[in-house]
Design an enzyme around this catalytic site. Structure first.
Site: not given
Length: 433
Positions: A159, A191-192
């Site tokens: 990821d 994004e995280e």
């Protein structure tokens, strides 16, 4: 079997973390169709441009808000393959913070391609070094395994640097065969944590209204399956205010913890309460909405009546809008507290949250699933102004079940199959338009 596999990988990762340098592992390996009595696992990686690139970007730490180094590496790599690459700056660097930027790339002068492939370059903490391991096996004396089963471990191996690598090589291989293929690449930051990179792209001139692209392919760990949709998201805080006092005389104060606990206890049951009785919404496609009390902060010391308590809560929405769920939560809190204003909700930005995302899955040859996690997809606002629909696909290598854990790992075979999968999606998108 799967649990044993990842447990074994986790153990090997912890060993790797304890060592300053990863030592080569060797054994009898089926390398393509050739057997070798002793093979350096690093050689398998060295012989593959895809696997070498994946190793290089995983070895560069890029925890959210610290993506500058991997971004610069990507820029150099992409430009070395004769693509045009732009640095889309999110926040300029200064003495205390790194520069944050998306990497946007395309062939020649085709700045507005028909097909856009995207994934994120940031990871969750902590950084876990890259390492290689044979697959878990009870036979340690006569180790034989297929090259495709070689395990690659470390933070970001899944990821989402697996998707970044597979997307980039799928694009390069497509352009090598068809230099006029109208494809572009977006590798975004944040994004995280906040979605800052995709939100910035969405509001930029690269996302005009109506859009120039007709297809967007998003890369996330989906176990090489096409995703028909994912749940929506909503985050909020529950806060209780009390009055401090000495614990020997608690009646002189008001415990914020005692006030917040019954409310949290009830909210924790909402996913199992039927919607018609005030519970969270459900759908046939996604099942139940789920609620997680992720963080709680309260009190100063064991002998002080706590004057403040708060909890951070996340809901994964199976149906309806974020506002629908806000209203359900508001009513639940009011029912438990009887309208006591010392316990209240903070939803932050009323524009935050996202409804469930329904995605395209009309390309043959893929298994189809739904997933519970969130992605950058809701952050990309596509306004067609009544024109043709923009298709959105979600696909990628690796499992979300290990993505944020200390056992994050992927196999060589998954990475290589992902390149083939992305190429099929690109071909279908180009062929449809």
């Amino acid at each position: 079997m799967k649990a044993d596999y990842f447990y074994a990988v986790a153990s090997l990762v912890r060993v790797a973390l304890a060592a300053e340098a990863q030592q080569p592992l060797s054994g009898k390996v089926i390398h393509e169709n050739v057997k070798s009595p002793t093979v350096d696992l690093n050689k398998i990686i060295d012989e593959s441009p895809l696997l070498s690139f994946h190793r290089d970007i995983v070895q560069i730490s890029s925890i959210s808000e610290h993506e500058e180094s991997v971004g610069n590496f990507l820029l150099d790599f992409i430009r070395s393959h004769n693509l045009t690459a732009e640095k889309q700056i999110i926040t300029p660097g200064n003495d205390t913070e790194q520069e944050r930027f998306n990497v946007y790339a395309y062939a020649g002068k085709n700045r507005f391609p028909s097909v856009l492939l995207t994934s994120h370059i940031d990871t969750v903490p902590p950084f876990i070094p890259y390492s290689l391991h044979p697959p878990a096996s009870g036979n340690t004396e006569n180790l034989t395994f297929n090259r495709s089963d070689l395990v690659i471990a470390g933070r970001g191996t899944v990821d989402a640097k697996a998707s970044v690598a597979a997307i980039l090589f799928a694009a390069l291989e497509t352009l090598n065969v068809n230099p006029d293929a109208s494809i572009g690449l977006l590798f975004d930051v944040g994004e995280e944590k906040s979605g800052a990179g995709m939100k910035h792209f969405s509001n930029s001139d690269l996302n005009p209204t109506p859009p120039k692209f007709n297809t967007v392919i998003f890369g996330e760990p989906t176990e090489l399956k096409l995703v028909a949709g994912h749940k929506g998201t909503l985050g909020f805080r529950l806060i209780a205010e009390g009055k401090a006092a000495h614990s020997g005389y608690p009646w002189l104060g008001k415990s914020a913890i005692s006030s917040i606990l019954p409310v949290l206890s009830y909210l924790d049951t909402l996913e199992d309460v039927l919607p018609e009785k005030g519970g969270l919404l459900r759908s046939e496609k996604f099942g139940q909405s789920t609620l997680n009390i992720g963080v709680m902060r309260a009190g100063l010391a064991g002998n002080v009546v706590p004057a403040h308590a708060e909890a951070a809560i996340s809901v994964r929405l199976a149906a309806g809008s974020p506002e629908d769920t806000r209203e359900i939560v508001r009513k639940a809190v009011k029912d438990v507290t009887g309208g006591d204003r010392s316990v209240y909700l903070d939803f932050g930005d009323v524009e935050s949250g996202a409804p469930p995302q329904h995605l395209d899955f009309d390309v043959d040859g893929f298994d189809v699933i739904t997933v519970n996690y969130g992605t950058d997809i809701p952050s990309l606002n596509i306004n067609t102004q009544g024109g043709p629909k923009v298709k959105r696909y979600l696909y990628g290598p690796g499992s979300i079940l290990v993505a944020h854990g200390d056992d994050e790992a992927i196999t060589v075979g998954e990475l290589e199959e992902a390149v083939r999968g992305y190429k099929r999606l690109i071909s279908a998108a180009l062929g449809a338009h």
